[in-house]
Design a protein around this motif. Structure first.
Motif, PDB file in Angstrom:
ATOM      1  N   SER A  14      19.767  34.397 -55.356  1.00  0.00           N
ATOM      2  CA  SER A  14      18.989  33.313 -54.771  1.00  0.00           C
ATOM      3  C   SER A  14      17.909  33.859 -53.841  1.00  0.00           C
ATOM      4  O   SER A  14      17.449  33.174 -52.962  1.00  0.00           O
ATOM      5  CB  SER A  14      19.909  32.384 -54.005  1.00  0.00           C
ATOM      6  N   SER A  15      17.543  35.072 -54.049  1.00  0.00           N
ATOM      7  CA  SER A  15      16.516  35.669 -53.211  1.00  0.00           C
ATOM      8  C   SER A  15      15.261  34.812 -53.200  1.00  0.00           C
ATOM      9  O   SER A  15      14.896  34.191 -54.194  1.00  0.00           O
ATOM     10  CB  SER A  15      16.178  37.059 -53.760  1.00  0.00           C
ATOM     11  N   SER A  16      14.622  34.791 -52.064  1.00  0.00           N
ATOM     12  CA  SER A  16      13.418  33.968 -51.986  1.00  0.00           C
ATOM     13  C   SER A  16      12.165  34.814 -52.142  1.00  0.00           C
ATOM     14  O   SER A  16      11.080  34.374 -51.820  1.00  0.00           O
ATOM     15  CB  SER A  16      13.401  33.242 -50.644  1.00  0.00           C
ATOM     16  N   ALA A  17      12.334  36.026 -52.604  1.00  0.00           N
ATOM     17  CA  ALA A  17      11.185  36.929 -52.699  1.00  0.00           C
ATOM     18  C   ALA A  17      10.058  36.311 -53.520  1.00  0.00           C
ATOM     19  O   ALA A  17      10.293  35.627 -54.511  1.00  0.00           O
ATOM     20  CB  ALA A  17      11.624  38.238 -53.335  1.00  0.00           C
ATOM     21  N   ILE A  18       8.858  36.579 -53.057  1.00  0.00           N
ATOM     22  CA  ILE A  18       7.682  36.111 -53.789  1.00  0.00           C
ATOM     23  C   ILE A  18       7.307  37.180 -54.809  1.00  0.00           C
ATOM     24  O   ILE A  18       7.104  38.340 -54.451  1.00  0.00           O
ATOM     25  CB  ILE A  18       6.510  35.880 -52.818  1.00  0.00           C
ATOM     26  N   HIS A  37      -9.279  27.412 -48.770  1.00  0.00           N
ATOM     27  CA  HIS A  37      -8.804  28.313 -49.813  1.00  0.00           C
ATOM     28  C   HIS A  37      -7.540  27.742 -50.446  1.00  0.00           C
ATOM     29  O   HIS A  37      -6.787  27.024 -49.796  1.00  0.00           O
ATOM     30  CB  HIS A  37      -8.475  29.677 -49.233  1.00  0.00           C
ATOM     31  N   LEU A  38      -7.326  28.094 -51.680  1.00  0.00           N
ATOM     32  CA  LEU A  38      -6.072  27.755 -52.341  1.00  0.00           C
ATOM     33  C   LEU A  38      -5.376  29.058 -52.721  1.00  0.00           C
ATOM     34  O   LEU A  38      -5.985  29.934 -53.322  1.00  0.00           O
ATOM     35  CB  LEU A  38      -6.316  26.916 -53.595  1.00  0.00           C
ATOM     36  N   ILE A  39      -4.141  29.152 -52.330  1.00  0.00           N
ATOM     37  CA  ILE A  39      -3.374  30.341 -52.682  1.00  0.00           C
ATOM     38  C   ILE A  39      -2.080  29.867 -53.340  1.00  0.00           C
ATOM     39  O   ILE A  39      -1.374  29.027 -52.792  1.00  0.00           O
ATOM     40  CB  ILE A  39      -3.060  31.193 -51.432  1.00  0.00           C
ATOM     41  N   ALA A  40      -1.820  30.398 -54.508  1.00  0.00           N
ATOM     42  CA  ALA A  40      -0.599  30.008 -55.217  1.00  0.00           C
ATOM     43  C   ALA A  40       0.411  31.134 -55.108  1.00  0.00           C
ATOM     44  O   ALA A  40       0.046  32.309 -55.136  1.00  0.00           O
ATOM     45  CB  ALA A  40      -0.915  29.726 -56.675  1.00  0.00           C
ATOM     46  N   THR A  41       1.661  30.757 -54.971  1.00  0.00           N
ATOM     47  CA  THR A  41       2.713  31.762 -54.972  1.00  0.00           C
ATOM     48  C   THR A  41       3.807  31.352 -55.952  1.00  0.00           C
ATOM     49  O   THR A  41       4.036  30.169 -56.184  1.00  0.00           O
ATOM     50  CB  THR A  41       3.366  31.918 -53.580  1.00  0.00           C
ATOM     51  N   ARG A  62       4.295  27.332 -55.540  1.00  0.00           N
ATOM     52  CA  ARG A  62       3.710  26.614 -54.407  1.00  0.00           C
ATOM     53  C   ARG A  62       2.216  26.830 -54.385  1.00  0.00           C
ATOM     54  O   ARG A  62       1.723  27.900 -54.743  1.00  0.00           O
ATOM     55  CB  ARG A  62       4.294  27.112 -53.088  1.00  0.00           C
ATOM     56  N   ILE A  63       1.524  25.799 -53.983  1.00  0.00           N
ATOM     57  CA  ILE A  63       0.082  25.950 -53.765  1.00  0.00           C
ATOM     58  C   ILE A  63      -0.193  25.699 -52.292  1.00  0.00           C
ATOM     59  O   ILE A  63       0.154  24.641 -51.762  1.00  0.00           O
ATOM     60  CB  ILE A  63      -0.729  24.979 -54.641  1.00  0.00           C
ATOM     61  N   TRP A  64      -0.768  26.677 -51.660  1.00  0.00           N
ATOM     62  CA  TRP A  64      -1.082  26.585 -50.238  1.00  0.00           C
ATOM     63  C   TRP A  64      -2.559  26.269 -50.091  1.00  0.00           C
ATOM     64  O   TRP A  64      -3.399  26.845 -50.770  1.00  0.00           O
ATOM     65  CB  TRP A  64      -0.810  27.903 -49.534  1.00  0.00           C
ATOM     66  N   ARG A  65      -2.795  25.400 -49.164  1.00  0.00           N
ATOM     67  CA  ARG A  65      -4.180  25.114 -48.824  1.00  0.00           C
ATOM     68  C   ARG A  65      -4.416  25.797 -47.486  1.00  0.00           C
ATOM     69  O   ARG A  65      -3.783  25.458 -46.476  1.00  0.00           O
ATOM     70  CB  ARG A  65      -4.341  23.610 -48.694  1.00  0.00           C
TER      71      ARG A  65
END
Lengths: 884, 432
Positions: B305-309, B323-327, B335-338
């Protein structure tokens, strides 16, 4: 025959006025005789010269719009010869020689023809024997054809049917039975999006988990390619659909730009509204054309159409409804809209069908048929007065005298219903409507007097049926609605009937309220996107309409939004920086990007969408493959001519021009830098320099010059001279256009050019000039220190020239100074600055060998001075002796 | 959706990365089989032809990246053999060869007109190199790499035509990277940073894991597709972690890079400055630990269940003000970060507000993959996000009106007969 000129008309639609059931001009798909045709709608091409016809009319040239016209049938002269190829581009059409001969013949008798046509059209004579009746071909293939665009996408499009982007798209060949099987084998999928179009490369990759793989690792692994949009089909008409509607779009953008700059209140200017309306109608015409084309049963060698005829029909109904509701003729904004709505309904949703009418008219006692009353009711509801009257007349044979009488009265009432178009003032129309209503009331009174017992015939209660129709004429809302429900008609029909019967003064601003009320009871079909667009348009919800429209076709949403914005139907700003219009236009542009060959159109749309659009356009533009490697297109032109002949670089020139047009300097410079890099790679230094300087990339320029100078080292003086002469012309341009351009790089470029001149002179054995040049180079201080040694070594040959002394004393002294400087500096330990390049020209050599070479220069120099001293003295003696 | 082509036998083993060139006319693929292959699109028929193929590394190749074409035809490859290599395509006309041992490419179809030549080997990494990416072209010919030693390295090419000299201009431990000194103590970024990056523990562990990596390399990686399973605990750190980078494509904000390392599950936005040490402008941390600061977050809990990106992608901003950054992470989330850049504020008035700080919010969070996400990537205009997960699906995401992100289709490789009854729920989603 248009006006007094003979023109080429691309036939879009044929209208007929035959079969008087409706009396309006109905469109016809095809016809065999000119006799039934009333109007031809078409796109007019003006004769330009020889076989060329121009789409843009000179009269309209300022606006740059496409010219459409409805041409009376009498103006029609002849068809183009059937079997000749017609070449067409966006703006031009070239006809075949046979066709041209026909045109020429007709043109010769233009004046007589004009007279004849005029009399024919005015007199409406049925006898059209003046011209033999040519056989019609189907209207849309009258001859214009566009060659298939060169693209591999053709075969992609063939297999494609429109698929909504829902569900899972599976790639072939399949790798596993179930998606979980992949993970079980320690695998997973991964993908990377392509910059070329909207496609993805999909590949199998190790699963990102700590479980180890059980799958044998040596299995061959595939890479799939999948596009997220179906590429716009190359089926001819659709390609034209995209390009031709772009023409209108561009015209519209032009209009906005020029008008806005002139007057902030421009939208209220009647003239502008007229043009906007005209452009919107142009869109409608194009959609109609596509619909007609798509609905033809013609054989389709390229496979089925990407979009069905029904799809275009949907676009057609939506766009024309938009025009009816939101783009009235200027001055008519406040006018009653009912009849226009009904006309729209009658054009697009034809009821009752002609077959039913034909069926009824063939019967002896039509009222015994079960379709009789519904037909009559529907015809009346639709305002098809001629059809209604025709049917009512049939009732003269009905056994009931009451009915006979009532039918007669009703026939006269229906045919005398006031029509807005026949009135000059709305007040008169309203007055006439009221009086007409009174007549209907009288009819009602008359009906009521019919005895209860006489209200039946052998089949039906005719009185009830008749009463419904009178109810409609009376404008009773509840009856209209009930009748519509019984007839299976939807809310649109109620709405239109509302405007014709319930409220003859029904205005555009009243529509939403009424529609809301109707929709409460007769909800639209949520699964029918077209119906949802209609609903939103009727209800005045522009944003909703666009959302539904984009589900139907992104084209529709984009072009509707484009017109909606200047009409202030949708707001210009949105909370997130991208206005609604731009969202839709960009979505359409993105769809277009699925075909890289459409990049011009893609960026045209993108660049109309503010900053966001412009930057997206940049991303697309800089990625247009420049195809500099296409050797096939390269003409063997040398030197300056080659640089000037921009077509050598094909797409690059195009892209560059697009950047200029939209003032995307940043993108242009990036493109130029890439082009320069590629050209350097191909040793096309001349072009590379000109692109570098165009991008004002001085560092890049410096690198190119270095590369050219490197050529001296690697390929020898002859090759170097040739390359350097390629870049020489751009040096002159540089000095003219960029006087302030970064001096260092230009300096180096200057040296490269002059040095190559010198080498050329040497090769041509123009040694005297070469020697002068050499000295001049040092004197003008263009030789970089690192090149001193090389240049001086070149002088040896000149110094040792036996037949003459090539250097002046001062010149030779100059060389000597430089030579000494090298020796001095080398002894001080900074020889690398001076000797590096010379050393590199000597195979396996180092500084020592380089110095040795310079020593030979010194030796040659010493000898030269000795020789010159002796000869000067000799000369001196000769001169002196002459004097004596 | 439509399938436009297939290369049925691209590699002899699983493909680790594929990367289009600037124009999308060529595709570079790399694989566990240690080879790099180059494919060229034949535009006349839509087929992809093999252009070149060579053994590039001594272990699996993990990532591949193209340089901007204004620098020529250059690719960089990262590998589990702890190196990054720079390759250049030379034209047959023969540009000046520097006196450098030229490694001839392996078998492959060297059409003798052009071939790919190794120009540089960058051996500094002390762990397997997991990602490499060239910087946007306006910053010059530079590349960034990240390796399992949690170090971000920036290399700059000093001699451009020859490509042989690369200077390691920056080398920094992602997890130890300080926050921007100007960051106020009240920003969310700092709080989460304090929580989520216990630098000490991870660095000691990393030190210990280095030899293990080498071991894993030798026994596992060369043949098999993932690190060996027999190595529980520390050995799994390699497999459970995620190392990824993505440059900010914009010029305006200077050199920015988003990077994630290890199992921490956070992405740091790092600013690179020529005269200064790199600083973290912002930390993208999805964990809800913001309020309950007491909750101990143990990044080494690891486990499945590691949360590593595993993947981060910075969208081209294309005129947007943010900016939009997706992970994509092992927790199955896309996830899409604004990310809103900090304004350059000088007066104290504005400094009180958060205007001066970079700030981020999650605008989309999708769990549709329901299993670890391996890759996220934007299209060129930053309008469509593609994500790939262990569920064997590629999913596409698009912004709809109102800036709501929605699914826009998915792709699989299973038997299509099952498509109809398999995912009724998904079919209901109305795309586009």
């Amino acid at each position: 025959m248009v006006g007094k000129d003979i023109a080429l008309v691309h036939v879009l639609t044929l209208y007929s006025k035959s079969g008087g059931k409706s009396g309006t001009h109905a469109w016809r798909e095809k016809t065999d005789t000119i006799g039934v045709i009333s109007f031809i709608a078409g796109q007019i091409y003006e004769h330009e010269h020889r076989r060329q016809f121009n789409i843009i009319h000179t009269a309209d040239a300022l606006l740059g719009t496409v010219h459409f016209a409805h041409i009376p049938a009498g103006s029609f002269l002849a068809l183009l010869p059937k079997d000749e190829v017609v070449k067409s581009s966006q703006t031009h059409i070239e006809i075949g020689s046979q066709a041209y001969k026909l045109f020429d013949d007709l043109n010769a008798e233009r004046e007589k023809l004009a007279e004849a046509v005029a009399s024919l059209n005015t007199a409406e004579q049925k006898s059209r024997q003046i011209f033999s009746e040519p056989r019609f071909r189907d209207p849309t293939s009258t001859g214009i054809s566009i060659g298939p665009l060169p693209s591999h996408n053709l075969h992609r499009a063939l297999t494609a049917t429109r698929s909504r982007m829902s569900g899972v798209f599976t790639l072939k060949p399949p790798l596993v039975q179930k998606p979980e099987d992949l993970l079980a084998a320690g695998q997973s999928l991964s993908a990377t999006p392509s910059p070329l179009d909207n496609s993805l490369a999909v590949f199998t990759t190790p699963a990102s988990s700590s479980q180890s793989a059980s799958r044998p690792p040596d299995e061959d692994q595939p890479v799939y390619f999948a596009g997220s949009d179906v590429v716009p089909s190359y089926e001819r008409r659709l390609a034209r659909f995209i390009t031709d509607t772009l023409v209108i779009f561009a015209a519209f953008q032009n209009l906005l730009k020029t008008s806005r700059s002139k007057d902030p209140e421009w939208i209220h200017a009647e003239q502008n509204l007229t043009v906007m309306r005209k452009l919107a109608i142009d869109y409608v015409n194009f959609i109609k054309e596509c619909w007609i084309h798509a609905s033809q049963p013609a054989p389709r060698p390229d496979g089925p159409l990407q979009y069905s005829a029904d799809h275009y029909r949907s676009l057609y109904t939506c766009f024309s409804l938009f025009v009816v509701l939101y783009l009235p003729e200027p001055g008519y904004e406040e006018a009653p809209v009912g009849e226009e709505l009904m006309e729209w309904l009658n054009i697009h949703f034809i009821e009752p069908s002609t077959e039913e009418g034909d069926h009824l008219s063939s019967l002896k006692n039509p009222w015994e048929d079960e379709t009789f009353w519904p037909y009559l009711t529907r015809a009346t509801l639709r305002g098809l007065s001629k059809a209604s009257v025709f049917i009512l007349k049939m009732l003269s044979g009905h056994p009931s005298e009451d009915l006979q009488h009532l039918a007669e009265t009703m026939a006269s009432i229906i045919s005398s219903q006031p029509r807005l178009q026949n009135f000059t003032a709305e007040r008169d129309f309203a007055y006439a409507s009221r009086r007409w209503k009174d007549k209907v009331k009288a009819l009602r009174v008359e009906m009521e007097q019919v005895l209860e017992a006489d209200r039946f015939d052998d089949f039906d209660n005719w009185w009830d049926r008749f009463s419904d129709i009178v109810g409609i004429l009376e404008g009773r809302a509840e009856i209209v609605q009930r009748v519509c429900e019984e007839l299976g008609a939807d809310w649109k029909e109620v709405c239109a009937a509302w405007g014709v019967f319930v409220d003859p003064r029904f205005r555009r601003q009243d529509i939403p309220d009424v529609v809301d009320r109707i929709l409460d009871e007769m909800p639209p079909d949520p699964t029918n996107v077209e119906d949802m667009v209609h609903t939103a348009l009727f209800s005045g919800k522009a944003v909703d309409a666009l959302a539904h429209a984009s589900q139907l076709d992104r084209w529709l949403a984009a072009h509707l939004a484009d017109i909606m914005e200047p009409l202030s139907l949708i707001s210009v700003d949105s909370q997130d920086g991208i206005p609604v219009r731009d969202l839709h236009v960009l979505a359409y542009a993105e769809y277009l990007h699925s075909d890289p060959a459409l990049w011009r159109i893609t960026v045209d749309y993108m660049f109309s969408c503010g900053d966001v659009g412009a930057e997206r356009g940049d991303e697309v533009l800089v990625r247009v493959p420049l195809r500099l490697n296409d050797k096939s297109a390269t003409a063997p032109v040398e030197g300056e001519g080659r640089i000037r002949a921009g077509n050598v670089v094909g797409v690059l020139k195009d892209v560059n021009q697009t950047c200029f047009d939209y003032q995307r300097e940043g993108a242009r410079r990036t493109i130029c830098r890439i082009a320069a890099q590629t050209l350097v790679h191909e040793k096309n230094y001349g072009l590379a320099v000109s692109y570098c300087s165009s991008a004002e990339d001085w560092q890049g320029l410096g690198r190119i010059v270095d590369r050219v100078l490197d050529e001296y080292i690697t390929s020898g003086p002859a090759r170097f001279a040739q390359y350097a002469s390629d870049i020489a012309p751009s040096l002159q341009n540089l000095n003219i256009h960029h006087p302030s351009s970064s001096a260092v790089f230009v300096h180096r470029l200057m040296f490269a050019v002059r040095y190559s001149n010198f080498q050329q002179l040497r090769i041509k054995h123009e040694l005297q000039s070469a020697a002068l040049d050499l000295v001049a180079m040092f004197r003008d201080d263009v030789v970089p220190k690192s090149w001193w040694a090389v240049t001086l070594y070149d002088a040896v040959e000149l110094l040792q020239y036996r037949s003459a002394l090539l250097f002046s004393a001062a010149g030779a002294a100059e060389l000597l100074t430089k030579l000494e400087e090298i020796f001095v500096r080398t002894s001080q330990g900074s020889g690398g600055d001076y000797l590096d390049i010379l050393a590199r020209t000597i195979a396996g050599g180092g500084y020592k060998e380089a110095l040795d070479r310079l020593k030979t220069v010194r030796l040659a120099m010493a000898r030269y001075f000795a020789r010159s001293a002796v000869l000067r003295r000799a000369n001196f003696f000769i001169l002196e002796s002459d004097k004596l | 959706m439509i399938q436009t082509g297939v290369i049925s036998t691209a590699h002899g083993d699983l493909v680790t990365d594929a990367s289009y060139d600037f124009y999308g006319l060529r595709l570079a693929t790399c694989s566990l089989d240690q080879r790099i292959k180059l494919w060229q699109l034949d535009e006349s028929n839509g087929n992809w032809e093999l252009e070149d193929d060579w053994k590039a590394h001594d272990a699996a190749v993990s990532k591949i990246s193209w340089a901007h074409p204004e620098f020529g035809n250059i690719i960089a490859s990262a590998s589990f053999d702890r190196t990054v290599k720079v390759w250049e395509q030379t034209s047959g006309i023969g540009m000046p060869e520097p006196q450098q041992p030229v490694q001839a490419n392996g078998s492959g179809s060297n059409a003798s007109t052009s071939r790919w030549i190794e120009r540089a080997v960058l051996p500094e990494a002390r762990g397997t190199v997991r990602a490499v990416e060239f910087a946007p072209h306006h910053f010059g010919l530079k590349l960034a790499s990240i390796s399992s030693d949690n170090h971000l390295r920036i290399y700059e090419c000093l001699e451009q035509p020859s490509l042989t000299t690369w200077q390691l201009s920056e080398e920094t431990d992602i997890q130890a990277l300080p926050l921007s000194p100007s960051a106020s103590p009240f920003t969310r970024a700092q709080q989460t940073n304090a929580l989520a990056t216990p630098t000490q523990t991870s660095s000691s562990l990393d030190g210990a894991s280095a030899p293990l990596i080498a071991q894993a390399l030798q026994q596992g990686l060369q043949q098999s597709s993932s690190t060996s399973q027999q190595r529980p605990g520390l050995g799994n750190r390699e497999a459970d972690g995620g190392w990824c980078i993505s440059w900010c494509k914009d010029r305006y904000w200077g050199e920015l890079i988003a990077a994630g390392a290890g199992t921490s599950g956070v992405i740091k936005i790092i600013q690179l400055m020529p005269s200064n040490r790199p600083i973290t402008l912002l930390t993208l941390d999805p964990s809800p630990a913001v309020e309950g600061a007491v909750v101990p977050v143990d990044p080494d809990a690891g486990g499945p269940s590691s949360s590593a990106i595993t993947s981060v992608s910075w969208a081209p901003s294309c005129g947007r003000s943010y900016h939009l950054i997706a992970t994509g992470g092992r927790d199955g989330h896309v996830r899409i970060w604004r990310v809103k850049p900090g304004e350059e504020v000088e007066d104290d008035m504005a400094a009180d507000s958060e205007d001066g700080q970079w700030s981020a919010s999650i605008v989309a969070d999708f769990e549709n993959h329901k299993s670890a996400v391996g890759r996220v990537e934007w299209n060129i205009t930053g309008t469509v996000l593609s994500s790939a997960g262990n569920d064997g699906r590629i999913r596409l995401w698009k912004a709809t009106s109102g800036n709501v992100w929605r699914p826009a289709g998915s792709i699989g490789v299973e038997q299509s007969e099952q498509q109809e009854n398999e995912n009724p729920a998904e079919r209901d989603i109305d795309m586009e």
